[in-house]
Structures are given as structure tokens and as C-alpha cells.
Write a protein that holds these residues in place. Sequence first.
Motif, PDB file in Angstrom:
ATOM      1  N   LEU A 159       0.922  -1.150   0.111  1.00  0.00           N
ATOM      2  CA  LEU A 159       0.023   0.016   0.116  1.00  0.00           C
ATOM      3  C   LEU A 159       0.789   1.356   0.155  1.00  0.00           C
ATOM      4  N   VAL A 160       1.974   1.355   0.774  1.00  0.00           N
ATOM      5  CA  VAL A 160       2.789   2.610   1.005  1.00  0.00           C
ATOM      6  C   VAL A 160       3.746   2.765  -0.257  1.00  0.00           C
ATOM      7  N   SER A 161       4.071   1.754  -0.601  1.00  0.00           N
ATOM      8  CA  SER A 161       5.215   1.921  -1.655  1.00  0.00           C
ATOM      9  C   SER A 161       4.305   2.103  -3.092  1.00  0.00           C
ATOM     10  N   ASN A 162       3.493   1.369  -3.208  1.00  0.00           N
ATOM     11  CA  ASN A 162       2.691   1.644  -4.741  1.00  0.00           C
ATOM     12  C   ASN A 162       1.968   2.890  -4.584  1.00  0.00           C
ATOM     13  N   THR A 163       1.171   3.312  -3.533  1.00  0.00           N
ATOM     14  CA  THR A 163       0.574   4.570  -3.383  1.00  0.00           C
ATOM     15  C   THR A 163       1.636   5.872  -4.034  1.00  0.00           C
ATOM     16  N   SER A 164       2.877   5.709  -3.055  1.00  0.00           N
ATOM     17  CA  SER A 164       3.633   6.732  -3.367  1.00  0.00           C
ATOM     18  C   SER A 164       4.262   6.730  -4.914  1.00  0.00           C
ATOM     19  N   LEU A 165       4.323   5.486  -5.397  1.00  0.00           N
ATOM     20  CA  LEU A 165       4.929   5.471  -6.860  1.00  0.00           C
ATOM     21  C   LEU A 165       3.752   6.095  -7.823  1.00  0.00           C
ATOM     22  N   VAL A 166       2.695   5.798  -7.484  1.00  0.00           N
ATOM     23  CA  VAL A 166       1.430   6.161  -8.302  1.00  0.00           C
ATOM     24  C   VAL A 166       1.099   7.754  -8.050  1.00  0.00           C
ATOM     25  N   MET A 167       1.492   8.314  -7.006  1.00  0.00           N
ATOM     26  CA  MET A 167       1.354   9.381  -6.673  1.00  0.00           C
ATOM     27  C   MET A 167       2.308  10.460  -7.164  1.00  0.00           C
ATOM     28  N   GLY A 168       3.442   9.836  -7.590  1.00  0.00           N
ATOM     29  CA  GLY A 168       4.508  10.446  -7.916  1.00  0.00           C
ATOM     30  C   GLY A 168       4.507  10.816  -9.465  1.00  0.00           C
ATOM     31  N   PHE A 169       3.970   9.596  -9.903  1.00  0.00           N
ATOM     32  CA  PHE A 169       3.422   9.728 -11.379  1.00  0.00           C
ATOM     33  C   PHE A 169       2.458  10.704 -11.776  1.00  0.00           C
ATOM     34  N   ALA A 170       1.382  10.559 -10.988  1.00  0.00           N
ATOM     35  CA  ALA A 170       0.283  11.648 -10.864  1.00  0.00           C
ATOM     36  C   ALA A 170       0.637  13.211 -10.870  1.00  0.00           C
ATOM     37  N   GLY A 171       1.721  13.098  -9.901  1.00  0.00           N
ATOM     38  CA  GLY A 171       2.191  14.670  -9.833  1.00  0.00           C
ATOM     39  C   GLY A 171       3.036  15.097 -10.975  1.00  0.00           C
ATOM     40  N   SER A 172       3.608  14.028 -11.473  1.00  0.00           N
ATOM     41  CA  SER A 172       4.242  14.538 -12.701  1.00  0.00           C
ATOM     42  C   SER A 172       3.422  14.993 -13.720  1.00  0.00           C
ATOM     43  N   GLY A 173       2.288  14.804 -13.827  1.00  0.00           N
ATOM     44  CA  GLY A 173       1.444  14.996 -14.736  1.00  0.00           C
ATOM     45  C   GLY A 173       0.977  14.029 -15.870  1.00  0.00           C
ATOM     46  N   ALA A 174       1.882  12.785 -15.785  1.00  0.00           N
ATOM     47  CA  ALA A 174       1.658  11.539 -16.571  1.00  0.00           C
ATOM     48  C   ALA A 174       0.161  11.458 -17.036  1.00  0.00           C
ATOM     49  N   ALA A 176      -3.009   8.863 -17.616  1.00  0.00           N
ATOM     50  CA  ALA A 176      -3.535   7.612 -17.013  1.00  0.00           C
ATOM     51  C   ALA A 176      -3.101   6.503 -17.442  1.00  0.00           C
ATOM     52  N   SER A 177      -2.803   6.408 -18.573  1.00  0.00           N
ATOM     53  CA  SER A 177      -2.177   4.821 -19.135  1.00  0.00           C
ATOM     54  C   SER A 177      -0.971   4.723 -18.832  1.00  0.00           C
ATOM     55  N   VAL A 178       0.095   5.849 -18.427  1.00  0.00           N
ATOM     56  CA  VAL A 178       1.160   5.533 -17.920  1.00  0.00           C
ATOM     57  C   VAL A 178       1.166   5.425 -16.496  1.00  0.00           C
ATOM     58  N   ILE A 179       0.364   6.162 -15.670  1.00  0.00           N
ATOM     59  CA  ILE A 179       0.163   5.820 -14.315  1.00  0.00           C
ATOM     60  C   ILE A 179      -0.123   4.583 -13.998  1.00  0.00           C
ATOM     61  N   LEU A 180      -1.299   4.057 -14.889  1.00  0.00           N
ATOM     62  CA  LEU A 180      -1.861   2.450 -14.614  1.00  0.00           C
ATOM     63  C   LEU A 180      -0.630   1.665 -14.914  1.00  0.00           C
ATOM     64  N   PHE A 181       0.124   1.667 -15.985  1.00  0.00           N
ATOM     65  CA  PHE A 181       1.333   0.780 -16.440  1.00  0.00           C
ATOM     66  C   PHE A 181       2.400   0.759 -15.119  1.00  0.00           C
ATOM     67  N   VAL A 295      -4.724  -1.157  -4.327  1.00  0.00           N
ATOM     68  CA  VAL A 295      -5.657  -0.034  -4.095  1.00  0.00           C
ATOM     69  C   VAL A 295      -5.683   1.148  -4.937  1.00  0.00           C
ATOM     70  N   VAL A 296      -4.526   1.667  -5.423  1.00  0.00           N
ATOM     71  CA  VAL A 296      -4.334   2.983  -5.946  1.00  0.00           C
ATOM     72  C   VAL A 296      -4.353   2.691  -7.576  1.00  0.00           C
ATOM     73  N   VAL A 297      -4.359   1.392  -7.986  1.00  0.00           N
ATOM     74  CA  VAL A 297      -4.128   1.158  -9.276  1.00  0.00           C
ATOM     75  C   VAL A 297      -5.581   0.797  -9.958  1.00  0.00           C
ATOM     76  N   VAL A 298      -6.580  -0.123  -9.126  1.00  0.00           N
ATOM     77  CA  VAL A 298      -7.863  -0.067  -9.476  1.00  0.00           C
ATOM     78  C   VAL A 298      -8.516   1.130 -10.012  1.00  0.00           C
ATOM     79  N   PHE A 302     -10.558   1.987 -14.481  1.00  0.00           N
ATOM     80  CA  PHE A 302     -11.875   2.380 -14.835  1.00  0.00           C
ATOM     81  C   PHE A 302     -12.211   3.888 -15.080  1.00  0.00           C
ATOM     82  N   THR A 303     -11.326   4.584 -14.796  1.00  0.00           N
ATOM     83  CA  THR A 303     -11.495   5.957 -15.240  1.00  0.00           C
ATOM     84  C   THR A 303     -10.283   6.596 -15.200  1.00  0.00           C
ATOM     85  N   ASN A 304     -10.155   8.251 -15.466  1.00  0.00           N
ATOM     86  CA  ASN A 304      -8.727   8.887 -15.618  1.00  0.00           C
ATOM     87  C   ASN A 304      -8.917  10.123 -15.140  1.00  0.00           C
TER      88      ASN A 304
END
Length: 371
Positions: A159-174, A176-181, A295-298, A302-304
Motif C-alpha cells: 500500500l505505502v510503496s505503490n501509493t507513493s509510486l502512483v502519486m509520484g507519476f500523478a504529480g508529474s502530470g503523466a 492515466a495509461s502511464v500511471i496505470l502501467f 488499492v491505488v491501481v484499480v 475504470f476512469t482517468n
Amino acid sequence: MDRTEAERFRSLLAAERRSADLYAEMADAATGERKHILSELAQVEHRHAAHWQSKLTELGEQVPEPGRRGLRVRVLSWLAHRFSVDTVLPYLERSERADAGLYSTDPAAAAGMAIDERSHARVLTRLRNDGRSTLREPWHRGDRSGALRAAVFGVNDGLVSNTSLVMGFAGSGASASVILFAGLAGLLAGAFSMAAGEYISMRSQREAYEREIAVEELELRYAPEAELEELALIYRAKGLDRDEAQRIASTILQDRDTALDTMAREELGLDPDELGSPWSAAFSSLISFAVGASVVVVPYMFTNGLAALVIAVLAAAAALFTVGAVIGALSGRGVFRCGLRQLAIGGGAAVLIFAIGHVGGELAGTGPAGR
């Protein structure tokens, strides 16, 4: 070579004399069964000292006279008499544990000396605890395999590691497909890494336990008298009188399987039937990490856009609090307090990585301002 051996024998003789003096002083400060047990430990050290005296005599060397008691012996003796033996027992226990393997590979040591040294720390532990078993973590009460422990912390790590990873990509403006990958890659890489690490850790632990039990089996086979004395001392440290402890120990050692099972439990603190399953821990760790990481991938499946980010943040916050609450319940601490603490730690890490990603995105020209 003889002179080198003679110097070594003198050093070992001096060490055994110091130990004998210290145990004798502890016995003088103790009362009841503790006094008798510490006196017997002093006698054991005197026997060890006599052995090294004989080895010096065999080499034709002069046996040194006992000198003045060292500073350590005098200080610990004063503490024991001034306060209590309990003040000194932890120091004695650590010292004995450090010397537990002193004679294991020494060809000049007498039979049984290695066993004596290993048993001293265990007897001192029993004396320090007054024979009471120390409390285990709650998950060990019904989960000696380690699967529950691996599952709880696997979910937390995922939860902690992947949430941080996804939030990092989200913050970069990537996108939705890149964040999902990125989230899926982090999930798979982390899950298999956790499983491999947990398997190796549990396997190493199990092999170490099995080796301890195998050594105990050899000691029962080739030095039953020493094991009888050790088991009797353990029961006496639990509060039984000398005769009763000797009778119970003698009865147990009449059957080889019962003796090994008892010595593993009483001397090593192990349950031979529950040494932990590497495969169970690895599988549990893999699945639990994947659950936490998903948790943060699902939401991104389904949306972006902003909707996916908001749902991911809310889901991660709820999951972090829940995991913290579960850890608090297992450890016997406040559920609400541990939940909030976990939310603060995990959430803080995610916010920090989001900010770093945002700055990185702006510098790379992928952020909102860069586009």
C-alpha cells in the motif's frame, strides 16, 4: 606450539576462575533455590578451571595462583549485594550468550564443557524470568508459521510503496495509461520481490532452528548426563525443588523422542511442530503485497484524470487507516491511534513523492505548466 597452547590455557583458566568467583558472589547474595542454582554454576566453572589446570600440568607448566578478584567481579558483586541479584542477571546472561560457542570446536576442551557453556545462558534466562514464559506478540499465539505477520506487513508495504509510486507519476502530470502501467509494474515487481525475500528469510530461520534441534539430538545421544543436569536446572529455575526437578528430568529423558521435544521447547524455546513454512509465508506475502498495491491501481482501470486521482487518494487513505488499526489490534495498542499514525506516515510519504513528481514534471515539461 606448547608455549602458545600454555598461554591459551592460562587465559582460559583465568576466565573460568573469574566466572566461578562471580557465580559464587551471586550465590552469596541470592536466597532459596536461586542460591543453590548459582552455587552449582560456580561449581561447574570450578570444574572447567580444574581442567585447564590439568592441561597446563600436562605441558609441564606452572599453574598460576588465583589472583585478586577483578574489577568487574567486584562491581557486579557489590551491585548484587547492594540491590539484588536481578540487577546483575541481565549482564551475566549477555556474557554467557557471547561465550556460548567458546568450546564447541576446541579439541583441548573436555567432553561436556561446550554443553555447559551453552546451557548457562538458558538457565540464567529462566532465573531472570523466575520461570515465567515471556509474552509473545499476539500473532504468534496462533500463527507460529509467520503467515499472518507476512500478510499484515505485506499489505502495508504494498500500500505505502505503490501509493507513493502512483502519486509520484500523478504529480508529474503523466497520462492515466502511464500511471496505470507504472502502478501495475510496481505491484508485480514488489509482490515477487517480497515473496522471494520472505521465502529466503523464513527458510534461513527454519534451517537455523532445525540445526539447533539436530545439535540437541546429538547432545542427548552422546552426553545424556549433561542434558539431564541441564533440564533439571531449568525446572529448578521454574521453582521446583531439587528432587522433584531431578525426578521429572530423569523421567523425560527415558524416552528419546519425548526428551528431544522437551529440550527443544524448554531449552531452545522452539516448537518442533511449528518452525514456520517458507512457502506459506512467501505466498501470503505475495498476495498481501499485491492486495495493498492494487488499492491505488484499480481506480485507473475504470476512469482517468482528476476523478481517478481523487478516488485513488480516498481509497489509499481508508486502506492506510485500516492497516494501521489492524496492526494496533495485533500489537495490543490503541486501534484508532495506530490507524491515524499509519495514515500520517503513509500519507506523508505519498504527498512528498507527489510533490517531487510535480517538480520533476514541471522541469521535464510534462506537468500542467509545461504543456
